[in-house]
Design a protein around this motif. Structure first.
Motif, PDB file in Angstrom:
ATOM      1  N   LEU A  27      42.035  37.975  37.235  1.00 30.49           N
ATOM      2  CA  LEU A  27      40.859  38.616  37.819  1.00 30.49           C
ATOM      3  C   LEU A  27      40.149  37.634  38.742  1.00 30.49           C
ATOM      4  O   LEU A  27      39.960  36.463  38.388  1.00 30.49           O
ATOM      5  N   TRP A  28      39.760  38.119  39.917  1.00 32.67           N
ATOM      6  CA  TRP A  28      39.027  37.326  40.893  1.00 32.67           C
ATOM      7  C   TRP A  28      37.734  38.042  41.253  1.00 32.67           C
ATOM      8  O   TRP A  28      37.749  39.234  41.561  1.00 32.67           O
ATOM      9  N   ARG A  29      36.619  37.316  41.238  1.00 32.40           N
ATOM     10  CA  ARG A  29      35.350  37.856  41.721  1.00 32.40           C
ATOM     11  C   ARG A  29      34.981  37.154  43.023  1.00 32.40           C
ATOM     12  O   ARG A  29      35.077  35.925  43.123  1.00 32.40           O
ATOM     13  N   VAL A  94      41.715  49.142  32.052  1.00 30.80           N
ATOM     14  CA  VAL A  94      42.596  50.285  32.305  1.00 30.80           C
ATOM     15  C   VAL A  94      43.611  50.001  33.421  1.00 30.80           C
ATOM     16  O   VAL A  94      44.446  50.863  33.720  1.00 30.80           O
ATOM     17  N   GLN A  95      43.564  48.815  34.000  1.00 27.43           N
ATOM     18  CA  GLN A  95      44.524  48.494  35.057  1.00 27.43           C
ATOM     19  C   GLN A  95      45.909  48.185  34.483  1.00 27.43           C
ATOM     20  O   GLN A  95      46.869  47.989  35.227  1.00 27.43           O
ATOM     21  N   GLY A  96      46.031  48.145  33.150  1.00 31.23           N
ATOM     22  CA  GLY A  96      47.328  47.915  32.521  1.00 31.23           C
ATOM     23  C   GLY A  96      48.073  49.195  32.186  1.00 31.23           C
ATOM     24  O   GLY A  96      49.184  49.136  31.651  1.00 31.23           O
ATOM     25  N   GLU A  97      47.496  50.336  32.495  1.00 30.89           N
ATOM     26  CA  GLU A  97      48.150  51.607  32.188  1.00 30.89           C
ATOM     27  C   GLU A  97      49.260  51.906  33.188  1.00 30.89           C
ATOM     28  O   GLU A  97      49.218  51.474  34.343  1.00 30.89           O
ATOM     29  N   ASP A  98      50.276  52.627  32.717  1.00 31.57           N
ATOM     30  CA  ASP A  98      51.358  53.099  33.577  1.00 31.57           C
ATOM     31  C   ASP A  98      52.142  51.951  34.212  1.00 31.57           C
ATOM     32  O   ASP A  98      52.554  52.020  35.365  1.00 31.57           O
ATOM     33  N   ARG A 108      50.571  45.871  38.964  1.00 34.34           N
ATOM     34  CA  ARG A 108      49.609  46.621  39.779  1.00 34.34           C
ATOM     35  C   ARG A 108      48.585  45.653  40.366  1.00 34.34           C
ATOM     36  O   ARG A 108      48.094  44.756  39.669  1.00 34.34           O
ATOM     37  N   LEU A 109      48.242  45.873  41.645  1.00 40.31           N
ATOM     38  CA  LEU A 109      47.173  45.142  42.316  1.00 40.31           C
ATOM     39  C   LEU A 109      46.055  46.132  42.613  1.00 40.31           C
ATOM     40  O   LEU A 109      46.301  47.202  43.177  1.00 40.31           O
ATOM     41  N   SER A 110      44.822  45.800  42.232  1.00 41.30           N
ATOM     42  CA  SER A 110      43.718  46.747  42.391  1.00 41.30           C
ATOM     43  C   SER A 110      42.416  46.006  42.672  1.00 41.30           C
ATOM     44  O   SER A 110      42.269  44.826  42.330  1.00 41.30           O
ATOM     45  N   THR A 111      41.480  46.696  43.288  1.00 38.61           N
ATOM     46  CA  THR A 111      40.170  46.117  43.583  1.00 38.61           C
ATOM     47  C   THR A 111      39.084  47.159  43.371  1.00 38.61           C
ATOM     48  O   THR A 111      39.324  48.366  43.436  1.00 38.61           O
ATOM     49  N   THR A 112      37.880  46.663  43.146  1.00 40.78           N
ATOM     50  CA  THR A 112      36.699  47.520  43.099  1.00 40.78           C
ATOM     51  C   THR A 112      35.498  46.727  43.583  1.00 40.78           C
ATOM     52  O   THR A 112      35.414  45.511  43.354  1.00 40.78           O
ATOM     53  N   GLU A 113      34.594  47.389  44.270  1.00 36.15           N
ATOM     54  CA  GLU A 113      33.331  46.758  44.636  1.00 36.15           C
ATOM     55  C   GLU A 113      32.328  46.961  43.506  1.00 36.15           C
ATOM     56  O   GLU A 113      32.433  47.897  42.715  1.00 36.15           O
ATOM     57  N   LEU A 114      31.349  46.065  43.440  1.00 36.13           N
ATOM     58  CA  LEU A 114      30.310  46.120  42.420  1.00 36.13           C
ATOM     59  C   LEU A 114      28.998  46.575  43.043  1.00 36.13           C
ATOM     60  O   LEU A 114      28.652  46.142  44.157  1.00 36.13           O
ATOM     61  N   ILE A 115      28.285  47.422  42.339  1.00 36.25           N
ATOM     62  CA  ILE A 115      27.023  47.960  42.853  1.00 36.25           C
ATOM     63  C   ILE A 115      26.040  46.824  43.153  1.00 36.25           C
ATOM     64  O   ILE A 115      25.322  46.842  44.161  1.00 36.25           O
ATOM     65  N   GLU A 116      26.032  45.809  42.291  1.00 33.68           N
ATOM     66  CA  GLU A 116      25.091  44.701  42.466  1.00 33.68           C
ATOM     67  C   GLU A 116      25.522  43.732  43.557  1.00 33.68           C
ATOM     68  O   GLU A 116      24.813  42.770  43.881  1.00 33.68           O
ATOM     69  N   GLY A 117      26.705  43.976  44.138  1.00 30.49           N
ATOM     70  CA  GLY A 117      27.204  43.115  45.197  1.00 30.49           C
ATOM     71  C   GLY A 117      28.466  42.382  44.777  1.00 30.49           C
ATOM     72  O   GLY A 117      28.635  42.013  43.610  1.00 30.49           O
ATOM     73  N   VAL A 120      35.777  42.714  42.858  1.00 30.48           N
ATOM     74  CA  VAL A 120      36.712  42.196  41.856  1.00 30.48           C
ATOM     75  C   VAL A 120      38.122  42.630  42.240  1.00 30.48           C
ATOM     76  O   VAL A 120      38.341  43.802  42.592  1.00 30.48           O
ATOM     77  N   MET A 121      39.064  41.697  42.210  1.00 27.99           N
ATOM     78  CA  MET A 121      40.476  42.023  42.397  1.00 27.99           C
ATOM     79  C   MET A 121      41.232  41.720  41.114  1.00 27.99           C
ATOM     80  O   MET A 121      40.965  40.726  40.445  1.00 27.99           O
ATOM     81  N   SER A 122      42.151  42.595  40.760  1.00 26.08           N
ATOM     82  CA  SER A 122      42.936  42.459  39.529  1.00 26.08           C
ATOM     83  C   SER A 122      44.422  42.497  39.855  1.00 26.08           C
ATOM     84  O   SER A 122      44.875  43.344  40.629  1.00 26.08           O
ATOM     85  N   LEU A 123      45.169  41.562  39.278  1.00 30.18           N
ATOM     86  CA  LEU A 123      46.631  41.621  39.277  1.00 30.18           C
ATOM     87  C   LEU A 123      47.068  41.727  37.828  1.00 30.18           C
ATOM     88  O   LEU A 123      46.785  40.830  37.024  1.00 30.18           O
ATOM     89  N   THR A 124      47.715  42.823  37.485  1.00 29.59           N
ATOM     90  CA  THR A 124      48.140  43.079  36.114  1.00 29.59           C
ATOM     91  C   THR A 124      49.642  43.295  36.089  1.00 29.59           C
ATOM     92  O   THR A 124      50.184  43.988  36.950  1.00 29.59           O
ATOM     93  N   CYS A 125      50.330  42.692  35.111  1.00 28.61           N
ATOM     94  CA  CYS A 125      51.778  42.907  35.003  1.00 28.61           C
ATOM     95  C   CYS A 125      52.185  42.968  33.540  1.00 28.61           C
ATOM     96  O   CYS A 125      51.529  42.397  32.667  1.00 28.61           O
ATOM     97  N   SER A 126      53.254  43.684  33.281  1.00 29.45           N
ATOM     98  CA  SER A 126      53.823  43.735  31.936  1.00 29.45           C
ATOM     99  C   SER A 126      54.207  42.328  31.503  1.00 29.45           C
ATOM    100  O   SER A 126      54.751  41.538  32.289  1.00 29.45           O
ATOM    101  N   HIS A 127      53.942  41.998  30.244  1.00 26.43           N
ATOM    102  CA  HIS A 127      54.309  40.675  29.715  1.00 26.43           C
ATOM    103  C   HIS A 127      55.827  40.483  29.719  1.00 26.43           C
ATOM    104  O   HIS A 127      56.315  39.361  29.634  1.00 26.43           O
TER     105      HIS A 127
END
Length: 411
Positions: A27-29, A94-98, A108-117, A120-127
């Motif tokens: 996870l990266w902020r 929930v980024q570990g689903e599917d 999966r590579l995913s990102t979301t913005e935060l309301i407070e500014g 966050v970027m997430s890289l999730t992979c099966s172990h």
């Protein structure tokens, strides 16, 4: 090697419902949003890199499954609307689903913005695809082009089967000449209380940042190391949560790779922790444990698990490596993770999550801790696998750090 290891197959069985499901997550902020073009470049580098593969089974008895490169990937997932910072870890969970290491995609590579500014970027992979250190190697390769060890071609199916059977039969015969080993007692199943399991999440998480100078100062003051202080903190958190036993069994993963390779290249050790232990005594215990890795009972070759039916293998290996707590020191992260495009990262964390974990099949492990360092900051990620614990891990972590005089900045 393009064949699955014993550890790879254990995580693959867990993915198929035989064991505790595990996915690794970085996870990266950042203070600003991740540029879509940058996200697309990172995604393409990951798709064509070592995570872009899947498991292919063989029909030759005894031959190990192999890895096959694939261009399949989930598209970059970008949330349509910003989320509150308080929901950051719920989103990350929930980024570990599917994720599917066999059919694919396994990451999966995913990102979301935060309301407070910020973002966050997430890289999730099966172990099954990678361990914690391997995940950092994969993203470093994608961000900075840092070279990885070249893949080693494995033997053909028939040659691999002959090698596997020779190892298993020869090793088992030698072990049996010393006497039939006692079968290890399987761990008792844990089940969450129905009221708690139905009213809240099965796992709860916290991510805490601590200045490295403070962490190291406290470790030295207690005649310990950064790692033994970490183990000490996680153990005290478990007792603080109401764990009734006088001794805590801790599993400590050890990175065994001698080259920068994206795979599961690790071994497990364990130590017993009492309330009298300090960072100094845990330093000595851990040093001794690293010289004595967990092995299969009675000298039976662990490759046996790869030639017998997978449900038998699951029964024999059930709970292997699981103890009361897990303390995974992933180590120092590469500097390439300090920025995403023009934005410096305000936080970087690594941990494991458990997509699909059911309340009637909880592992022995009640509390998992993951420690990383980047630049001047240690980041402690804590995951509670005890839905019945009276307090969330954020409260336990901040209390444990404050008691040691450490400044805790909670995500």
């Amino acid at each position: 090697m393009n064949r699955l290891s014993v550890v790879d197959e254990m995580f693959l069985r867990a993915h198929r419902g035989m064991g505790t499901p595990i996915a690794l997550q970085g996870l990266w902020r950042t203070a600003g949003p991740v540029d879509p073009e940058l996200l697309a470049r990172i995604h393409e580098a990951l798709r064509t890199g070592p995570l872009g593969r899947r498991v292919v089974r063989t029909r030759v008895p005894g031959a190990r499954p192999r890895w096959q490169a694939t261009g399949w990937a989930h598209p970059p997932a970008v949330t349509a609307t910003a989320i509150p910072t308080a929901a950051l870890l719920d989103w990350a969970d929930v980024q570990g689903e599917d994720l599917d290491p066999e059919v694919g995609p396994g990451w999966r590579l995913s990102t979301t913005e935060l309301i407070e500014g910020g973002c966050v970027m997430s890289l999730t992979c099966s172990h099954t695809l990678a361990d914690g250190r391997a995940l950092t190697l994969a993203i470093d390769h994608a961000l900075a082009g840092t070279p990885l060890a070249a893949p080693v071609a494995g033997p053909t199916d028939w040659a691999d089967a002959r090698k596997q059977w020779a190892t298993v039969l020869g090793g088992t015969a030698r072990a049996l000449r010393r006497g039939l080993p006692a079968r290890p007692a399987p761990p008792a199943d844990r089940k969450a209380l129905v009221t708690n399991a139905s009213s809240g999440p099965i796992t709860r998480s916290a991510i805490i940042q601590v200045p490295a100078r403070e962490w190291n100062r406290v470790a030295v003051a207690h005649d310990g190391t950064a790692n033994s202080l970490f183990v000490h903190i996680i153990a005290n958190m478990l007792w603080d949560s109401g764990f009734p036993e006088p001794t805590i069994a801790a599993s400590l993963p050890v990175d065994t790779r001698d080259e920068p390779r994206v795979d599961n290249d690790m071994a497990m050790t364990e130590i017993a922790i009492t309330r009298a232990d300090t960072p100094a005594t845990l330093r000595r215990k851990a040093r001794t444990a690293y010289e004595h890795r967990m092995t299969s009972p009675g000298g039976i070759p662990e490759e046996l698990l790869q030639v017998i039916p997978e449900r038998w293998a699951h029964t024999l290996a059930k709970g292997a490596g699981e103890r009361d707590i897990l303390c995974s020191n992933i180590g120092t992260l590469p500097d390439s993770l300090l920025t995403l495009g023009p934005h410096p990262c305000t936080g970087v964390a690594a941990r494991a999550i458990h997509p699909g974990l059911r309340p009637n099949q909880l592992p022995r492990t009640r509390l998992s801790g993951y420690l990383t360092r980047i630049a001047d900051t240690y980041t402690l990620s804590v995951v509670s696998l005890d839905p019945d614990a009276p307090e969330p891990p954020a409260v336990l972590t901040e209390r444990a750090l404050t008691a040691l005089g450490l400044t805790a900045h909670c995500w």
